[in-house]
Scaffold this motif. Structure first.
Motif: not given
Length: 241
Positions: A187, A199, A201, A232
């Motif tokens: 993270t 935006d 993530d 991603q």
């Protein structure tokens, strides 16, 4: 023409020798201004990082260009007594100005380095953060392969910065990173920045492939440049320690 090349070559060698001499011995502290003597540094402006078993050269530095950042620094020739707190796990060679990190020092151990000089002046303390590559295999400079992120810096103290187009010291945004080596989760937490996309993530997973590249999945660092597209998965190659 041959004679001119020889003369210029000898001049270049002489310049290198003079620069090397200045680098090795530093400037005299008496040549510094009162402002410079009052803001001396240990090695540089930034914290120091080392692994167990590493040897770190200690130097007193003076800021030569205080109006620009990063500030230019030069070595100062002055007798110095070095101190480290805590003392456990560290060996200091006072004559050589060298600090040796013990091989048993644990990852995440933080030391404070201080210096007493035998001339009038003030030396700012610095910190030494010890880490192991086993506990933090991410530490270093990374560049995305086939993508737009030219610089992902993950420091040993688990802070990071990400930049699409590096320019001098400018970063897009920065913060902290946490990870679990067992589960493969990671993270990134954006705390501040010049450009923090809406935006982003930053929760996902990681793995290292057979070539040592860092593969991040389920993470999107955001639209950092116009025309960038959502993804991603990132593959980063290491470009520096």
């Amino acid at each position: 023409m041959l004679l001119m090349r020889k003369v210029f070559g000898q001049a270049a060698v002489l310049c290198l020798l003079l620069l090397g001499h200045a680098s090795c011995f530093g400037v005299s502290i008496s040549s510094l201004t009162a402002e410079q003597r009052d803001a001396l540094l240990i090695n540089d402006f930034y914290p120091q990082y080392a692994c167990p078993g590493d040897t770190l050269k200690l130097e007193i530095k003076a800021v030569t260009s205080p109006y620009f950042f990063p500030m230019a620094e030069t070595s100062v020739d002055v007798r110095t007594e070095w101190q480290v707190v805590p003392e456990t796990g560290i060996t200091i060679d006072q004559k050589r100005g060298q600090l040796v990190v013990g091989r048993d020092v644990q990852d995440g151990t933080l030391f404070t380095i201080s210096a007493k000089i035998r001339k009038k002046g003030n030396v700012r303390d610095n910190t030494l953060y010890v880490y192991t590559k086993k506990a933090n295999p991410f530490a270093g400079y990374w560049e995305e392969e086939g993508g737009n992120i030219e610089e992902l810096i993950i420091k040993p103290d688990r802070t990071f910065s990400v930049t699409a187009i590096p320019f001098e010291i400018r970063k897009d945004y920065w913060g902290t990173v946490s990870f679990d080596l067992q589960s493969g989760s990671i993270t990134f937490t954006a705390e501040h920045g010049n450009t923090v996309p809406k935006d982003i993530d930053l929760n996902g997973s990681f793995r290292f492939d057979d070539e040592g590249r860092l593969v991040l999945e389920g993470i999107y660092f955001g639209t950092l440049i116009p025309g960038d597209s959502f993804k991603q998965k990132y593959i980063f190659k290491k470009t520096g320690r």
